[in-house]
Scaffold this motif. Sequence first.
Motif, mmCIF file in Angstrom:
data_model
loop_
_atom_site.group_PDB
_atom_site.id
_atom_site.type_symbol
_atom_site.label_atom_id
_atom_site.label_comp_id
_atom_site.label_asym_id
_atom_site.label_seq_id
_atom_site.Cartn_x
_atom_site.Cartn_y
_atom_site.Cartn_z
ATOM 1 N N GLU A 34 0.670 -1.393 -0.040
ATOM 2 C CA GLU A 34 -0.058 -0.040 0.059
ATOM 3 C C GLU A 34 0.718 1.218 -0.137
ATOM 4 O O GLU A 34 0.444 2.201 -0.706
ATOM 5 C CB GLU A 34 -1.016 -0.114 1.256
ATOM 6 C CG GLU A 34 -1.893 -1.219 1.248
ATOM 7 C CD GLU A 34 -2.809 -1.225 2.378
ATOM 8 O OE1 GLU A 34 -2.343 -0.536 3.662
ATOM 9 O OE2 GLU A 34 -3.887 -1.931 2.247
ATOM 10 N N VAL A 84 -7.043 2.965 -5.789
ATOM 11 C CA VAL A 84 -6.341 4.160 -5.079
ATOM 12 C C VAL A 84 -7.517 5.195 -5.188
ATOM 13 O O VAL A 84 -8.099 5.389 -6.245
ATOM 14 C CB VAL A 84 -5.143 4.589 -5.712
ATOM 15 C CG1 VAL A 84 -3.927 3.575 -5.475
ATOM 16 C CG2 VAL A 84 -5.260 4.635 -7.370
ATOM 17 N N GLY A 115 0.778 4.004 -3.119
ATOM 18 C CA GLY A 115 0.524 5.317 -2.547
ATOM 19 C C GLY A 115 1.549 6.307 -2.828
ATOM 20 O O GLY A 115 1.277 7.507 -3.431
ATOM 21 N N VAL A 147 -5.231 3.879 -0.508
ATOM 22 C CA VAL A 147 -4.896 2.812 -1.255
ATOM 23 C C VAL A 147 -5.474 1.630 -0.568
ATOM 24 O O VAL A 147 -5.363 1.487 0.904
ATOM 25 C CB VAL A 147 -3.320 2.629 -1.190
ATOM 26 C CG1 VAL A 147 -2.807 1.272 -1.951
ATOM 27 C CG2 VAL A 147 -2.708 3.599 -1.936
ATOM 28 N N ALA A 199 1.579 6.480 -6.761
ATOM 29 C CA ALA A 199 0.504 7.623 -7.329
ATOM 30 C C ALA A 199 0.710 8.968 -6.915
ATOM 31 O O ALA A 199 0.450 9.727 -7.835
ATOM 32 C CB ALA A 199 -0.899 6.954 -6.581
ATOM 33 N N MET A 259 -3.551 12.347 -1.979
ATOM 34 C CA MET A 259 -4.412 11.089 -1.767
ATOM 35 C C MET A 259 -5.546 11.256 -0.928
ATOM 36 O O MET A 259 -5.695 12.134 -0.228
ATOM 37 C CB MET A 259 -3.484 9.954 -1.326
ATOM 38 C CG MET A 259 -2.141 9.845 -2.009
ATOM 39 S SD MET A 259 -2.535 9.056 -3.626
ATOM 40 C CE MET A 259 -3.072 7.503 -3.431
#
Length: 145
Positions: free
Chosen positions: A26, A76, A30, A63, A33, A42
């Motif tokens: 995760e 996500v 994360g 995530v 991304a 996020m």
Amino acid sequence: MPEESKIILNDDQSLGTIQIAPRVLEIIAGYAASEVDGVSKMYGSFANSVGELLGRSGHRRGVKLTSDNDELSIDVDVFVEYGVSVPKVAAQIQKRIKQQVTLMTDLVVTEVNVHVKGIVAPQSEQQVDPDNLFGDDAEDDGGND
């Protein structure tokens, strides 16, 4: 943490096993991304925000990981910047996450689902005049005429 929550990384177990916690994947997803241009931040829950205040990594925020046998699915949740092409940014997120997880773990990512939770508008810079803090055009002499 139960054993079934760990993901086995190596097929050849002659020297032992290599296990990775789902939260590590995760964090990788994360971070990947959040590095994509056009991603503002996020999206996370209240628990994620409290965790960050307590010093835990914020890269897990937004995530969700689903592992079923050899299939790895990643969801996500992101906020994108205003003015970017949402489909292009989402495709770049998918590509980047799949690339980074595969590169770092040798796991096969079957799907990356991107959920755009909102758009963040650019913040305008405000200029404050120290001589005119309240924006008054007329001089105020305190009411003494």
